[in-house]
Design a protein around this motif. Structure first.
Motif, short mmCIF file in Angstrom:
data_model
loop_
_atom_site.label_atom_id
_atom_site.label_comp_id
_atom_site.label_asym_id
_atom_site.label_seq_id
_atom_site.Cartn_x
_atom_site.Cartn_y
_atom_site.Cartn_z
N LEU A 124 0.81 -1.22 0.00
CA LEU A 124 0.00 0.00 0.00
C LEU A 124 0.84 1.27 0.00
O LEU A 124 0.43 2.26 -0.63
CB LEU A 124 -0.96 -0.01 1.20
CG LEU A 124 -1.97 1.14 1.27
CD1 LEU A 124 -2.87 1.14 0.04
CD2 LEU A 124 -2.80 1.04 2.54
N ARG A 128 -0.81 3.58 -2.93
CA ARG A 128 -1.74 4.64 -2.49
C ARG A 128 -1.63 5.90 -3.34
O ARG A 128 -2.53 6.73 -3.34
CB ARG A 128 -1.49 4.99 -1.02
CG ARG A 128 -0.13 5.56 -0.70
CD ARG A 128 -0.08 6.24 0.68
NE ARG A 128 -0.73 5.48 1.70
CZ ARG A 128 -0.15 4.95 2.78
NH1 ARG A 128 1.17 5.10 2.95
NH2 ARG A 128 -0.83 4.30 3.68
N ASN A 129 -0.55 6.04 -4.11
CA ASN A 129 -0.37 7.21 -4.96
C ASN A 129 0.11 6.76 -6.35
O ASN A 129 1.22 6.27 -6.48
CB ASN A 129 0.65 8.17 -4.35
CG ASN A 129 0.76 9.47 -5.14
OD1 ASN A 129 0.28 9.57 -6.27
ND2 ASN A 129 1.39 10.48 -4.55
#
Length: 263
Positions: A124, A128-129
Motif C-alpha cells: 500500500l 496509495r499514490n
C-alpha cells in the motif's frame, strides 16, 4: 574454476544485505557476488541520500542490467534472488542465461492470480499514490515490520530496518500488478522452457508480502515444462528470512539443493 553465483536483492533491501550469504557460498566453493540494481549506490547511506537515482527503473531495465553482468562472467552463474530478485532470476533462467536459480519468496510473475489482502496491505505505501510509479518509496519501521519482519521480534525488525533498507522504485510493483492484463508484460517468464536449468522456489508460511499461496501458484505456471522445478516451504518464516537471524538455515537449504542437483 569455481561456479559463479549471482545474488539479486528485491525491493527495499540493499545489495550488501547478502554479505553473510556471500561468505557462506564462498566457503562452500562458489564464486559469489551481489551487484545492486540500476541506480543503487555502494552503501545503504548513499542510496538513502539519493532516492531519485533509484526511481523509475522497471523490470526490463533490471533484467537487462543483470543480463549484462552475466555476460561478463566466465561461465553461466547460479542465480539466487529474493522477492523481486526472485522474479528477475526466473526471467534470466527462462532466457537460458543461468545454470540454475533459487527464487526466495519471489514476486508474482504473469499468470499468478491470487493477490491476498496481506500482499495488498504490504504494498500500500506504493499503490496509495499512482505517481509513485515513477518515484522511489521508502518504508517506515512500522511498514517494514508488517511487510518483512512480522515473524521476528519488534526489536530485531527495527534493527533490520535501520541496517538494510533503502528506497525502492515503485514501477516494478505497478508492472507486476497489471501483468495479467498486459500481453507484453515485463513480468512474463518463459515458464515453458524445456531446456532451462533447475529452479527451486522457496515459500515462507508467514510472509505477508509474498504469501505461500503466491509461490504455489507460481509453481503451477511451470506445469508445462519437464525441467526441474522444486518447491520448499518454511512454515514459520516471513519475508525477512534472508536477512534476519534465521538466514543460515535458508542458505543451508539452498546449498543442499544445489548439491543434490550436482550444481
Amino acid at each position: 574454476m569455481a561456479t559463479p553465483v549471482l545474488f539479486i536483492h528485491g525491493l527495499w533491501l540493499h545489495a550488501t544485505s547478502w554479505g553473510p550469504w556471500i561468505e557462506t557460498f564462498r566457503e562452500a566453493g562458489y564464486d559469489p557476488q551481489a551487484p545492486g540494481w540500476p541506480g543503487d549506490h555502494d552503501t545503504v547511506e548513499e542510496s538513502r541520500r539519493d532516492p531519485d537515482a533509484i526511481a523509475d527503473h522497471g523490470i526490463d531495465a533490471v533484467v537487462d542490467h543483470f543480463a549484462a553482468i552475466v555476460d561478463t562472467l566466465p561461465s553461466a552463474p547460479i542465480l539466487v534472488g529474493h522477492s523481486f530478485g526472485g522474479l528477475i532470476a526466473q526471467k534470466l533462467l527462462g532466457q537460458d542465461r543461468a545454470r540454475a536459480a533459487v527464487a526466495i519468496d519471489a514476486a508474482q510473475i504473469k499468470g499468478v492470480l491470487p493477490v491476498p489482502l496481506s500482499a495488498l496491505r504490504a504494498t500500500l505505501p506504493v499503490f496509495r499514490n499512482p505517481a509513485n510509479r515513477h518515484r522511489s518509496v521508502s518504508l517506515t519501521a512500522e511498514q517494514f515490520r508488517y511487510a518483512f519482519a512480522n515473524a521476528v521480534s519488534e526489536e530485531e525488525s527495527d534493527r533490520l530496518h535501520e541496517r538494510w533498507t533503502i528506497p525502492a522504485p515503485g514501477r516494478p510493483l505497478f508492472e507486476a500488478a497489471s501483468a495479467n492484463f498486459d500481453p507484453h508484460s515485463p513480468a512474463k517468464v518463459d515458464t515453458g522452457n524445456e531446456g532451462r536449468g533447475p529452479l527451486l522456489l522457496i515459500a515462507s508460511g508467514k510472509d505477508h508480502t509474498v504469501p505461500e499461496s503466491v509461490t504455489r501458484s507460481t509453481l503451477k505456471q511451470y506445469r508445462h515444462s519437464s525441467a526441474v522445478t522444486d518447491i520448499q516451504t518454511l512454515p514459520d518464516r516471513g519475508h525477512s528470512l534472508i536477512i534476519d537471524s534465521g538466514w543460515p538455515a535458508v542458505a543451508e537449504l539452498c546449498l543442499t539443493w544445489l548439491k543434490e542437483h550436482e550444481l
